[in-house]
Write a protein that holds these residues in place. Structure first.
Motif, PDB file in Angstrom:
ATOM      1  N   VAL A   1       0.688  -1.242   0.124  1.00 39.01           N
ATOM      2  CA  VAL A   1       0.071  -0.178   0.217  1.00 39.01           C
ATOM      3  C   VAL A   1       1.277   1.088  -0.145  1.00 39.01           C
ATOM      4  O   VAL A   1       1.684   1.376   1.207  1.00 39.01           O
ATOM      5  N   LEU A   2       1.063   2.092  -0.721  1.00 32.17           N
ATOM      6  CA  LEU A   2       1.583   3.055  -1.157  1.00 32.17           C
ATOM      7  C   LEU A   2       1.016   4.525  -0.648  1.00 32.17           C
ATOM      8  O   LEU A   2      -0.249   5.292  -1.455  1.00 32.17           O
ATOM      9  N   ILE A   3       0.787   5.331   0.184  1.00 35.58           N
ATOM     10  CA  ILE A   3      -0.053   6.045   0.595  1.00 35.58           C
ATOM     11  C   ILE A   3       1.094   7.838   0.686  1.00 35.58           C
ATOM     12  O   ILE A   3       2.438   8.030   0.943  1.00 35.58           O
TER      13      ILE A   3
ATOM     14  N   LEU B   1       7.127   1.030   5.894  1.00 34.63           N
ATOM     15  CA  LEU B   1       8.715   2.152   6.032  1.00 34.63           C
ATOM     16  C   LEU B   1       7.726   3.921   5.330  1.00 34.63           C
ATOM     17  O   LEU B   1       6.871   4.209   4.887  1.00 34.63           O
ATOM     18  N   VAL B   2       8.520   5.007   5.860  1.00 38.65           N
ATOM     19  CA  VAL B   2       8.423   6.060   6.105  1.00 38.65           C
ATOM     20  C   VAL B   2       9.330   6.491   5.908  1.00 38.65           C
ATOM     21  O   VAL B   2      10.373   6.550   6.022  1.00 38.65           O
ATOM     22  N   CYS B   3       9.582   7.711   4.385  1.00 39.52           N
ATOM     23  CA  CYS B   3      10.500   8.237   3.570  1.00 39.52           C
ATOM     24  C   CYS B   3      10.979   9.435   4.700  1.00 39.52           C
ATOM     25  O   CYS B   3      10.790  10.531   5.106  1.00 39.52           O
TER      26      CYS B   3
ATOM     27  N   VAL C   1       4.987   8.247   2.191  1.00 40.97           N
ATOM     28  CA  VAL C   1       6.153   9.286   1.575  1.00 40.97           C
ATOM     29  C   VAL C   1       5.565  10.830   1.016  1.00 40.97           C
ATOM     30  O   VAL C   1       3.413  10.342   0.986  1.00 40.97           O
ATOM     31  N   ASN C   2       5.450  11.900   1.224  1.00 39.57           N
ATOM     32  CA  ASN C   2       5.585  13.338   0.679  1.00 39.57           C
ATOM     33  C   ASN C   2       4.670  13.371   1.947  1.00 39.57           C
ATOM     34  O   ASN C   2       4.477  13.393   2.987  1.00 39.57           O
TER      35      ASN C   2
ATOM     36  N   LEU D   1       1.071  10.854   8.480  1.00 35.93           N
ATOM     37  CA  LEU D   1      -0.152   9.808   9.556  1.00 35.93           C
ATOM     38  C   LEU D   1       0.681   9.137  10.922  1.00 35.93           C
ATOM     39  O   LEU D   1      -0.095   8.547  12.154  1.00 35.93           O
ATOM     40  N   ALA D   2       2.281   8.815  10.052  1.00 32.73           N
ATOM     41  CA  ALA D   2       3.529   7.973  10.823  1.00 32.73           C
ATOM     42  C   ALA D   2       4.072   8.982  12.385  1.00 32.73           C
ATOM     43  O   ALA D   2       4.365   8.392  13.020  1.00 32.73           O
ATOM     44  N   THR D   3       3.618  10.606  12.166  1.00 38.14           N
ATOM     45  CA  THR D   3       2.973  11.330  13.212  1.00 38.14           C
ATOM     46  C   THR D   3       2.227  11.723  13.861  1.00 38.14           C
ATOM     47  O   THR D   3       2.640  12.338  15.538  1.00 38.14           O
TER      48      THR D   3
END
Length: 201
Positions: free
Chosen positions: A95-97, A162-164, A134-135, A140-142
């Motif tokens: 899943v690419l977000i 994975l977080v860019c 990404v971008n 969302l991860a923070t």
């Protein structure tokens, strides 16, 4: 010892230079980088290749990583190949977000839709392999809330998140990341290549 000055070069070049050195059989490396995402990416890559890695800050905006190959290094790059499920016939869904919301029109609605989307992903079962943020999606991860809770639950259940790192640095969110691994474009491209199906909400 092979020295690699990887300062002032963009992601994923530090990792690519380390890969070239490792593939050439270099058993001892010294790597200089100038940002925290590069520190984490280089350390994770070299550790995945069987190196013991130490890191120290060598000045303002400079870190020195020293690596020594173990007796049993991995034969191929570990980047993007961690946590690949071995369930035969299931396939790997990625899943690419890329944003914090789903759709256009009303950001409040879009945020609720994203929360619901993430909370529903476990319905994919063992096919769900990896999420890449990404971008604007890295927020969302923070940010505390349902999206972060859903991501943490997925990670706890074995889904790779994975977080860019370049994106986190751009938004000033490196220290705020609360779930997943700080990643780089080599991880992302390799993951897209390995996936059997890609979902982009």
């Amino acid at each position: 010892m092979k020295s690699l000055d990887c300062r002032n070069i963009p992601c994923p070049q530090p990792v690519l230079r380390c890969r070239a050195a490792a593939d050439a059989g270099e058993r001892r490396l010294e790597v200089l980088v100038d940002n925290e995402p590069a520190v984490e990416n280089v350390r994770r890559f070299l550790a995945g290749r069987g190196y013991a890695v130490a890191c120290e800050q060598a000045g303002e905006s400079c870190w020195r990583l020293t690596a020594r190959a173990g007796t049993e290094g991995m034969s191929e790059t570990a980047i993007g190949r961690c946590a690949v499920p071995d369930s035969a016939g299931e396939g790997k869904t990625l899943v690419l977000i890329t944003t914090e919301t789903i759709g256009r029109g009303d950001d409040s609605l879009g945020s609720r839709l994203m929360d619901n989307f993430l909370a529903t992903l476990p319905e994919l079962g063992p096919r769900l392999w990896r999420l890449i943020l990404v971008n604007g999606g890295v927020r969302l991860a923070t940010r505390p809330g349902p999206a972060l809770e859903a991501l943490q639950a997925l990670a706890q259940n074995g889904v790779s998140v994975l977080v860019c790192g370049t994106c986190l640095a751009h938004y000033g969110l490196l220290a705020a990341k609360a779930v997943g691994e700080t990643s780089n474009m080599l991880d992302i491209v390799t993951s897209l290549d390995l996936a059997d199906k890609i979902i982009r909400p």
